[in-house]
Design an enzyme around this catalytic site. Structure first.
Site, short mmCIF file in Angstrom:
data_model
loop_
_atom_site.label_atom_id
_atom_site.label_comp_id
_atom_site.label_asym_id
_atom_site.label_seq_id
_atom_site.Cartn_x
_atom_site.Cartn_y
_atom_site.Cartn_z
N ASP A 17 -21.88 -82.34 -107.58
CA ASP A 17 -21.56 -83.23 -106.45
C ASP A 17 -22.77 -84.08 -106.08
O ASP A 17 -23.92 -83.66 -106.25
CB ASP A 17 -21.15 -82.42 -105.23
CG ASP A 17 -19.78 -81.78 -105.39
OD1 ASP A 17 -18.95 -82.32 -106.15
OD2 ASP A 17 -19.54 -80.73 -104.77
N ARG B 173 -16.79 -88.59 -111.37
CA ARG B 173 -15.81 -88.62 -110.28
C ARG B 173 -16.25 -89.71 -109.31
O ARG B 173 -17.37 -89.66 -108.78
CB ARG B 173 -15.74 -87.28 -109.54
CG ARG B 173 -14.82 -87.32 -108.31
CD ARG B 173 -15.20 -86.28 -107.28
NE ARG B 173 -14.94 -84.93 -107.75
CZ ARG B 173 -15.60 -83.86 -107.32
NH1 ARG B 173 -16.59 -83.99 -106.43
NH2 ARG B 173 -15.31 -82.67 -107.78
#
Length: 302
Positions: A129, A179
């Site tokens: 992330d 992402r």
């Protein structure tokens, strides 16, 4: 309201109080699958049965010792094993500050590398992330380094940062999976687009780059305009619906999730679990005012 909740997400005294409150823990189930791995696995099985894959995230950021970082690594190793043994269609996502980035870049890399090697053995994947902009360079450097050794690792890029187009072009050239999301941290105008309209424009531009040149991109949004733009661009390029996936957060827009699955698109939900849920929870409230009203309704419901 967004700035208020992002400010509150950094208040340690409020975090300590809420994370020990039984009432607050009950309300946190709106966005958090549970405090234990077993609870998260149960949610994952249910989602798999609905045709949705998952990425599990054990909540926790900014550890204060390398021992805590090692403990986080071990939770993730157990999570990977449980995913494989349980036949769950899913992978894991992690934050580098939970793995010791603020304490030792070398130890953090060693911790994450263990998960990436395990993922490769399992024919699975680890998503790193992106946190606030101060970590962007170090996060990209670590992922690039690990990807050179093993392709079972990818990253998140935030559309509200000015630097993101150059980063995505580089990641596409290296065949590193991305992402794409809008971004959920409070950033200064010196590094991020301050206006939503500019963020949306950049999101669409970056989405197009990823669909044309990216390695199985993930388009992470609950914004129906962004979703429709993605569908339209994919159709204009004759891309099959399994060439990319949409990603959403557990507990948000279940109606939209069901619609995407029914239309034949791939969908993965980000499923967080653990006791350290407060910062994540506050960022979710900041993203969408409707989430606040949902919580207030449930607070007073008998």
């Amino acid at each position: 309201m967004r700035s208020l909740f992002l400010f509150l997400s950094h208040q340690k005294w409020l975090r300590r109080w809420l994370e020990t409150s039984s009432l607050a823990r009950r309300l946190s189930t709106r966005f958090v699958a549970g405090e234990t791995l077993e609870e998260a696995l149960a949610v994952s099985r249910r989602l798999n049965a609905e045709g949705i894959t998952v990425t599990l995230d054990h909540l926790g950021e900014s550890v204060t010792s390398l021992q805590e970082a090692a403990e986080a690594r071990d939770v993730y190793l157990r999570t990977q094993t449980a995913i494989r043994e349980g036949g769950i269609r899913g992978n894991v996502s992690l934050k580098l500050t939970q793995f010791g980035l603020d304490l030792s870049a070398a130890e953090c890399r060693t911790n994450v590398a263990q998960l990436v090697r395990r993922a490769a053995e399992m024919q699975s994947f680890v998503r790193v992330d992106m946190e606030s902009s101060e970590y962007a360079g170090r996060t990209l450097e670590l992922v690039r380094d690990l990807h050179r050794q093993c392709a079972a690792v990818g990253i998140v890029i935030q559309a509200y940062l000015y630097r993101s187009k150059a980063d995505i072009e580089d990641l596409c050239a290296r065949k590193i999976r991305v992402r794409l999301c809008k971004g959920a941290y409070l950033e200064p105008a010196s590094v991020a687009f301050p206006e939503k309209t500019a963020v949306d424009r950049n999101f669409v531009e970056l989405m197009k780059i990823l669909l044309e040149r990216g390695e199985y991109p993930a388009i992470a949004t609950h914004d129906e305009k962004m979703i429709e733009a993605t569908k339209a661009f994919a159709a204009s390029r004759n891309l099959p619906r399994d060439a990319f996936e949409f990603q959403m957060l557990y507990g948000i827009r279940r109606d939209l999730q069901r619609k995407l699955v029914a239309e034949g698109y791939r969908l993965r939900l980000y499923v967080p679990f653990g006791k350290a849920w407060y910062p994540y929870y506050m960022r979710r409230l900041a993203e969408r005012p409707a989430n606040v009203f949902f919580i207030l309704r449930n607070l007073f419901r008998q």
